[in-house]
Design a protein around this motif. Structure first.
Motif, short mmCIF file in Angstrom:
data_model
loop_
_atom_site.label_atom_id
_atom_site.label_comp_id
_atom_site.label_asym_id
_atom_site.label_seq_id
_atom_site.Cartn_x
_atom_site.Cartn_y
_atom_site.Cartn_z
N ARG A 144 0.85 -1.19 0.00
CA ARG A 144 0.00 0.00 0.00
C ARG A 144 0.89 1.25 0.00
NH1 ARG A 144 -5.29 -0.39 1.36
NH2 ARG A 144 -5.21 1.72 2.21
N LEU A 145 0.50 2.22 -0.78
CA LEU A 145 1.28 3.45 -0.84
C LEU A 145 0.79 4.48 0.17
CD1 LEU A 145 1.78 3.90 -4.70
CD2 LEU A 145 3.10 2.55 -3.04
N ASP A 146 -0.41 4.31 0.67
CA ASP A 146 -0.94 5.16 1.74
C ASP A 146 -0.86 6.65 1.43
OD1 ASP A 146 -1.59 2.92 3.33
OD2 ASP A 146 0.47 2.82 4.09
N GLY A 147 -1.21 7.00 0.19
CA GLY A 147 -1.26 8.41 -0.17
C GLY A 147 0.06 9.04 -0.53
N ARG A 148 1.15 8.26 -0.55
CA ARG A 148 2.47 8.83 -0.87
C ARG A 148 2.68 9.01 -2.36
NH1 ARG A 148 6.50 4.76 1.57
NH2 ARG A 148 4.83 3.31 1.00
N GLY A 149 1.83 8.39 -3.18
CA GLY A 149 1.98 8.50 -4.61
C GLY A 149 3.08 7.59 -5.13
N LEU A 150 3.26 7.58 -6.44
CA LEU A 150 4.25 6.73 -7.09
C LEU A 150 5.15 7.58 -7.98
CD1 LEU A 150 5.17 3.76 -7.50
CD2 LEU A 150 3.66 3.70 -9.50
N LEU A 151 6.44 7.41 -7.85
CA LEU A 151 7.42 8.12 -8.66
C LEU A 151 7.87 7.21 -9.80
CD1 LEU A 151 9.36 10.52 -9.14
CD2 LEU A 151 10.97 9.39 -7.59
N LEU A 152 7.76 7.67 -11.03
CA LEU A 152 8.16 6.92 -12.21
C LEU A 152 9.44 7.52 -12.78
CD1 LEU A 152 4.64 6.55 -13.85
CD2 LEU A 152 5.87 4.85 -12.50
N VAL A 153 10.49 6.70 -12.85
CA VAL A 153 11.81 7.18 -13.26
C VAL A 153 12.29 6.38 -14.47
CG1 VAL A 153 14.18 7.63 -12.52
CG2 VAL A 153 12.31 7.73 -10.85
N PRO A 154 12.22 6.92 -15.68
CA PRO A 154 12.81 6.22 -16.82
C PRO A 154 14.32 6.15 -16.66
CG PRO A 154 12.20 8.45 -17.44
CD PRO A 154 11.68 8.24 -16.05
N SER A 155 14.90 5.03 -17.05
CA SER A 155 16.35 4.84 -16.87
C SER A 155 16.95 4.16 -18.08
CB SER A 155 16.62 4.00 -15.62
OG SER A 155 17.99 3.65 -15.54
N ALA A 156 18.02 4.73 -18.60
CA ALA A 156 18.65 4.21 -19.80
C ALA A 156 19.31 2.85 -19.58
CB ALA A 156 19.70 5.20 -20.31
N PHE A 157 19.73 2.54 -18.35
CA PHE A 157 20.58 1.38 -18.14
C PHE A 157 19.90 0.21 -17.42
CE2 PHE A 157 23.59 4.87 -18.72
CZ PHE A 157 24.53 4.30 -19.57
N VAL A 158 18.58 0.22 -17.25
CA VAL A 158 17.96 -0.86 -16.48
C VAL A 158 17.42 -2.01 -17.34
CG1 VAL A 158 17.32 0.64 -14.58
CG2 VAL A 158 15.69 0.27 -16.44
N TRP A 159 17.17 -1.77 -18.64
CA TRP A 159 16.57 -2.82 -19.47
C TRP A 159 17.37 -4.11 -19.36
CZ3 TRP A 159 17.88 -6.01 -23.51
CH2 TRP A 159 16.81 -6.62 -24.17
N PRO A 160 16.72 -5.28 -19.25
CA PRO A 160 15.29 -5.54 -19.36
C PRO A 160 14.55 -5.60 -18.02
CG PRO A 160 16.46 -7.61 -19.45
CD PRO A 160 17.51 -6.53 -19.28
N ARG A 161 15.11 -5.04 -16.97
CA ARG A 161 14.48 -5.10 -15.66
C ARG A 161 13.71 -3.83 -15.33
NH1 ARG A 161 18.21 -7.16 -10.84
NH2 ARG A 161 16.19 -6.76 -9.84
N VAL A 162 12.86 -3.95 -14.34
CA VAL A 162 12.22 -2.80 -13.69
C VAL A 162 12.62 -2.86 -12.22
CG1 VAL A 162 10.05 -1.74 -12.99
CG2 VAL A 162 10.27 -2.73 -15.27
N PHE A 163 13.17 -1.77 -11.71
CA PHE A 163 13.59 -1.72 -10.31
C PHE A 163 12.52 -0.97 -9.51
CE2 PHE A 163 17.54 -2.87 -12.19
CZ PHE A 163 18.29 -3.47 -11.20
N SER A 164 12.16 -1.53 -8.38
CA SER A 164 11.15 -0.91 -7.53
C SER A 164 11.77 -0.48 -6.21
CB SER A 164 9.99 -1.87 -7.27
OG SER A 164 10.45 -3.05 -6.62
N VAL A 165 11.26 0.63 -5.67
CA VAL A 165 11.61 1.11 -4.33
C VAL A 165 10.29 1.28 -3.59
CG1 VAL A 165 12.69 2.93 -2.98
CG2 VAL A 165 13.63 2.34 -5.22
#
Length: 334
Positions: A201-222
């Motif tokens: 649950r994000l509990d109202g904190r929202g979600l930050l989306l960060v495109p990254s040139a060097f992460v493909w083919p993964r998606v990293f989550s925080v």
């Protein structure tokens, strides 16, 4: 599978950002072997020799960036070395200041990093964090600064596209083609993950989306406190990032800035030294230097010291000028 529950407040607070610091960390993963498909081979082949000849101890940084292993913890990144940005496009200096100010209580990780490195950080946080930040800055100058205009154009282009998707169809439309590992259904974002499971649950904190040139083919989550909930994902057309485009439009540019300067500007599809440019264009090194100085004064070219040489690269303004001339040439030929 991680299920990220977004309430109305979370959707309202969803935003985008670009992080130079994260690109530092993600690109180190590539140099340490995380680029199995060779997407960044062109970049790595240019950067590795530069780093090898530099008088720089990269271990304070490289030790903290593990590469994927068979362990469920393999490939995780310690959160304190790349906290999510708080503004849309912070400078590297601003992000490094955040690293230096990391509270000692946050100096822990489940990632596979050398115990001695973590012990040193906890023993003297101020000194070791300052050392880490200095290494990151030096690495940036050698490995990323000469290429940043190209990388930034790719990341900003993706954000413009995503913003358009959000306007056209809301959150569902935004996430529909973000990445194959991300799906949206009924207010919940489903994220494929190697080891983590369950609802978040994000509990109202929202979600930050960060495109990254060097992460493909993964998606990293925080998703853990105290960091801003974030997804770092591959931007559209990342596979074209290092393609060398033909130097077109020099005739159109020559009418404005002269043939020699137009030729040099169009030749800078990748960062190059004065010697490289002289060899490729047939101009004298002295002439190349004079023309580059003029282009730099006009804001079309930037200079970056990389060890013993200086590399020149097109700025965003320079990229725009070359692309505009190429587009005008294509239109005229059509």
């Amino acid at each position: 599978m991680i299920e990220i529950e977004l309430g109305l407040e979370d959707v309202a607070r969803t935003r985008f950002a670009i992080s130079p610091l994260w690109e530092v960390v993600a690109s180190v993963r590539v140099l340490k072997g995380a680029d199995e498909h060779g997407l960044h081979r062109t970049w790595a082949e240019q950067v590795r020799p530069r780093l090898a000849t530099a008088d720089l101890d990269l271990r304070p940084l490289f030790d903290l960036v593990p590469v994927p292993t068979r362990s469920p913890w393999g490939g995780r990144i310690p959160g304190f070395i790349c906290p999510p940005p708080t503004t849309p496009l912070p400078s590297l200096d601003v992000e490094l200041a955040t690293v230096r100010a990391t509270p000692p209580a946050l100096l822990h990780t489940t990632a596979e990093v050398p115990p001695a490195r973590m012990a040193a950080l906890r023993a003297d946080p101020a000194a070791e964090l300052a050392r880490l930040a200095a290494v990151m800055e030096a690495y940036w100058e050698l490995a990323l600064a000469p290429y940043w205009s190209r990388i930034l154009a790719l990341l900003e282009g993706d954000i413009r596209y995503r913003a358009g998707r959000l306007v056209e169809g809301g959150a569902q439309h935004l996430f529909a083609d973000l990445d194959p590992q991300v799906t949206w259904a009924g207010g919940t974002l489903h994220l494929e993950h190697r080891s983590a499971r369950g609802a978040r649950r994000l509990d109202g904190r929202g979600l930050l989306l960060v495109p990254s040139a060097f992460v493909w083919p993964r998606v990293f989550s925080v998703l853990d406190e105290p960091w801003q909930p974030s997804l770092r994902y591959p931007p559209r057309a990342v596979g074209t990032l290092w393609h060398t485009r033909a130097a077109t439009g020099s005739d159109a540019l020559a009418g404005v800035m002269g043939r020699s300067r137009a030729t040099l500007l169009t030749e800078l599809t990748v960062p190059a030294s004065t010697t490289d440019l002289a060899r490729r264009t047939g101009l004298t090194p002295g002439g190349v230097s004079q023309h580059l100085t003029a282009l730099r004064t006009a804001g079309l070219v930037s200079a970056h010291r990389a060890g013993r040489e200086v590399l020149y690269a097109r700025t965003r303004a320079g990229e725009t000028v070359v692309e505009a001339a190429g587009a005008e040439l294509s239109t005229a030929q059509a």
